[in-house]
Design an enzyme around this catalytic site. Structure first.
Site, mmCIF file in Angstrom:
data_model
loop_
_atom_site.group_PDB
_atom_site.id
_atom_site.type_symbol
_atom_site.label_atom_id
_atom_site.label_comp_id
_atom_site.label_asym_id
_atom_site.label_seq_id
_atom_site.Cartn_x
_atom_site.Cartn_y
_atom_site.Cartn_z
ATOM 1 N N ARG A 151 0.847 -1.196 0.000
ATOM 2 C CA ARG A 151 0.000 0.000 0.000
ATOM 3 C C ARG A 151 0.884 1.248 0.000
ATOM 4 N NH1 ARG A 151 -4.289 -3.402 2.530
ATOM 5 N NH2 ARG A 151 -3.271 -3.425 4.547
ATOM 6 N N ASP A 206 -16.061 -3.145 -5.259
ATOM 7 C CA ASP A 206 -16.063 -4.437 -4.578
ATOM 8 C C ASP A 206 -17.453 -5.046 -4.704
ATOM 9 O OD1 ASP A 206 -13.868 -5.746 -2.486
ATOM 10 O OD2 ASP A 206 -15.911 -6.483 -2.160
ATOM 11 N N SER A 207 -17.503 -6.368 -4.686
ATOM 12 C CA SER A 207 -18.811 -7.033 -4.739
ATOM 13 C C SER A 207 -19.511 -6.977 -3.385
ATOM 14 C CB SER A 207 -18.647 -8.489 -5.197
ATOM 15 O OG SER A 207 -17.668 -9.125 -4.413
ATOM 16 N N ASP A 215 -6.396 -5.984 -6.994
ATOM 17 C CA ASP A 215 -6.001 -6.884 -5.891
ATOM 18 C C ASP A 215 -7.084 -7.950 -5.687
ATOM 19 O OD1 ASP A 215 -4.728 -8.004 -3.699
ATOM 20 O OD2 ASP A 215 -5.468 -6.497 -2.288
ATOM 21 N N CYS A 232 -2.696 -13.328 -5.343
ATOM 22 C CA CYS A 232 -2.393 -13.989 -4.073
ATOM 23 C C CYS A 232 -2.598 -15.502 -4.183
ATOM 24 C CB CYS A 232 -3.214 -13.387 -2.935
ATOM 25 S SG CYS A 232 -4.990 -13.548 -3.161
ATOM 26 N N PHE A 251 -11.353 -4.451 -6.458
ATOM 27 C CA PHE A 251 -11.296 -5.449 -5.378
ATOM 28 C C PHE A 251 -10.817 -4.718 -4.109
ATOM 29 C CE2 PHE A 251 -10.200 -7.561 -9.388
ATOM 30 C CZ PHE A 251 -11.176 -8.536 -9.478
ATOM 31 N N ALA A 258 -20.545 -0.899 -6.287
ATOM 32 C CA ALA A 258 -20.777 -2.296 -5.889
ATOM 33 C C ALA A 258 -21.011 -3.135 -7.136
ATOM 34 C CB ALA A 258 -21.992 -2.372 -4.970
#
Ligand code: SAH
Length: 406
Positions: A219, A257-258, A309, A349, A235, A285
Site C-alpha cells: 500500500r 467491490d462485490s 487486488d 495472491c 477489489f 458495488a
C-alpha cells in the site's frame, strides 16, 4: 527411547528414497512418501518420523484424513513437544515482529505465520489489543485453548478470538469454528492504525481475520505513485489502498467491490482519515470483470492509476488455467482504462501461480490490450508474513507496478 522402539511404537516409516525433503526440513509429508503409519496413534497426536532404514529424522503431528499426513515440528531428537515447546515457538514468532522495520504507526500485523514461523497450521493476527487465531489443522485445533492462553500471556493482549472458517479445514475433517478463546470478547469493530492512518476492522464478520495486513508494505509503495492521479481501486475490500492514495495526493479514488458491507466500511475509513467520500471518492458495488468491460466501451479512459487486488483465483491445481485466464482478462481491461503513461499495480495472491508465471500473464494481457508495459517494481507480501526458505509454498502474494503506454 531407542530408534528400534520408535519404529515399532509411534513412528511413521518413510519409503526408501523419500527422506530428502524431510532432511531438508520441508514441514509436510504426503501420503505417497509414507511406507507405514503407526497403528496406535490417534489423528492430531504426535509421531516420530524415521527413514526406510529406521534412522530418526523428525517429530511432528499426524492426520490420516489429510493428504498431508504429517506436519513436522522439530528436527532435534531431544526436543520434546510440550507446553514449553509451544511457548518457545510462539515467543520466537512474536520476537521476530519486534525486529521488523517500519512498523511504527502500525498496530495490525500477523504475529504467527504458520509453517513459516515453524508452527504448522497456526495463524495469529494482532489488531491493537486483540488477537485473532485460525486453526488450520486438527492438531492445532485440539490445542487452541492452550495456545490462546499462552499467546495472551506473551503479548499482554486483552482477548483472543477464533476465526477458523478457512476451506482447508475441510481437508482436515474439521468444520468452521468461531468464538472467544481466552480473555475478553472484543467489540465488533475495532480501530487499527497503519502508517498512522485509521481503519475499522470487523473481527467477527470481516474477511479472513478482518484486514489484509499482507499488503501493508505494498500500500505504501503503490500510494507513492498517486499524486495528482485519478485512482481506481478494484477489489477494494474496505478501501485501504484508496485511503493511502488520497494521503499521497490522489485527486479522486473509485473503490469497486462485490461486498456492499466492505464498501460501506470503506466510506467510514475515508471519513475517519479526514477525506470526503462524496467529493473525493466513489464506491461502486458489483463484479469487477463486468464493470471494467462496461467502462471499456467509453471513448476516453478514466484513470491514471489502477490497483487490481483480486481474491485467490486458483484454489487448487485444477483451477489454475481458469485463474490465469481471469488474471489476464482483468489486466487487459485495466490497461485499456488507463490514460497514456498511467500506472498499473497488479497483484495475485494465488500460491499456485508463481511470480514468473504471473508476469507472463501480464505480458499476455499487454499484447492483447495493444499496450507497452514497463515494469517499475516487483512486490511481495509484507515482512510480518515471512516465508521459511524450506517452505516455498509460503510465498503466495506477488505484484507488479508498471507504466502503461499506448
Ligand atoms: N485490496 C484489499 C483486499 C482485497 S481482497 C485491501 O487492501 O484490503 C479481495 C476483495 O475482492 C474482497 O473484498 C472481495 O469481496 C472482492 N471480490 C471478489 N470477487 C470480486 C468480483 N468478481 N468483483 C468485485 N469484487 C470482488
Amino acid at each position: 527411547m531407542t530408534d528400534r522402539q520408535n519404529r515399532t511404537g509411534n513412528a511413521v516409516i518413510l519409503k526408501s528414497g523419500r527422506d530428502k525433503p524431510v532432511r531438508q526440513r520441508h514441514p509436510w509429508i504426503f501420503s505417497g512418501a509414507i511406507a507405514s503409519l503407526p497403528a496406535g496413534v490417534e489423528d492430531g497426536e504426535f509421531v516420530e518420523v524415521v527413514d526406510a532404514a529406521g534412522a530418526w529424522l523428525a517429530r511432528g503431528y499426524l492426520n490420516r484424513r489429510s493428504q498431508i499426513q504429517v506436519r513436522l515440528l522439530t528436527w532435534e531428537q531431544g526436543e520434546a513437544i510440550d507446553a514449553d515447546f509451544w511457548r518457545r515457538r510462539l515467543a520466537a514468532a512474536i520476537d521476530l515482529r519486534h525486529t521488523l522495520p517500519a512498523l511504527d504507526g502500525c498496530n495490525a500485523l500477523r504475529l504467527v505465520n504458520a509453517e513459516n514461523d515453524y508452527l504448522p497450521g497456526l495463524t495469529v493476527d494482532r489488531y491493537d489489543d486483540y488477537l485473532v487465531l485460525q486453526a488450520g489443522t486438527l492438531a492445532i485445533d485440539r490445542r487452541k485453548a492452550m495456545l490462546a492462553q499462552t499467546l495472551l500471556e506473551l503479548t499482554g493482549c486483552r482477548g483472543i478470538v477464533e476465526r477458523s472458517d478457512m476451506a482447508v479445514r475441510k481437508l482436515e475433517g474439521l468444520s468452521p469454528a468461531a468464538g472467544t478463546l481466552a480473555g475478553s470478547t472484543p467489540p465488533e469493530t475495532i480501530d487499527i492504525r497503519e502508517d498512522g492512518l485509521l481503519f475499522q476492522v470487523d473481527l467477527v464478520h470481516g474477511q479472513k481475520t478482518g484486514f489484509y495486513t499482507d499488503q501493508r508494505t505494498n500500500r505504501r509503495r503503490v500510494a507513492a505513485y498517486s499524486e495528482d492521479r485519478r485512482v481506481l481501486n478494484a477489489f477494494s475490500y474496505t478501501g485501504a489502498f484508496a485511503v493511502h492514495a488520497l494521503r499521497f495526493g490522489a485527486t479522486h479514488v473509485t473503490n469497486i467491490d462485490s461486498s456492499v458491507d466492505a464498501l460501506a466500511m470503506g466510506e467510514t475509513n475515508l471519513r475517519r482519515n479526514g477525506f470526503d467520500p462524496d467529493r473525493q471518492a466513489e464506491g461502486v458495488a458489483g463484479d469487477v470483470f463486468a464493470i471494467l468491460r462496461d467502462w471499456n466501451d467509453e471513448p476516453e479512459p478514466r484513470f491514471d492509476l489502477i490497483i487490481l487486488d483480486p481474491p485467490k483465483f486458483a484454489q487448487n491445481q485444477g483451477a489454475v488455467d481458469r485463474a490465469l485466464r481471469g488474471y489476464k482478462e482483468i489486466n487487459r481491461l485495466a490497461m485499456r482504462l488507463l490514460r497514456p503513461g498511467g500506472i498499473l499495480a497488479t497483484f495475485s495472491c494465488s500460491g499456485l501461480v508463481s511470480a514468473d508465471l504471473f508476469q507472463k500473464v501480464v505480458f499476455g494481457a499487454a499484447v492483447d490490450a495493444g499496450r507497452s508495459v514497463q515494469v517499475l517494481e516487483w512486490l511481495r507480501q509484507s515482512p510480518d508474513h515471512p516465508v521459511a526458505i524450506t517452505f516455498p509454498e509460503g510465498e503466495y502474494l506477488k505484484g507488479l507496478i508498471a507504466r502503461v503506454t499506448p
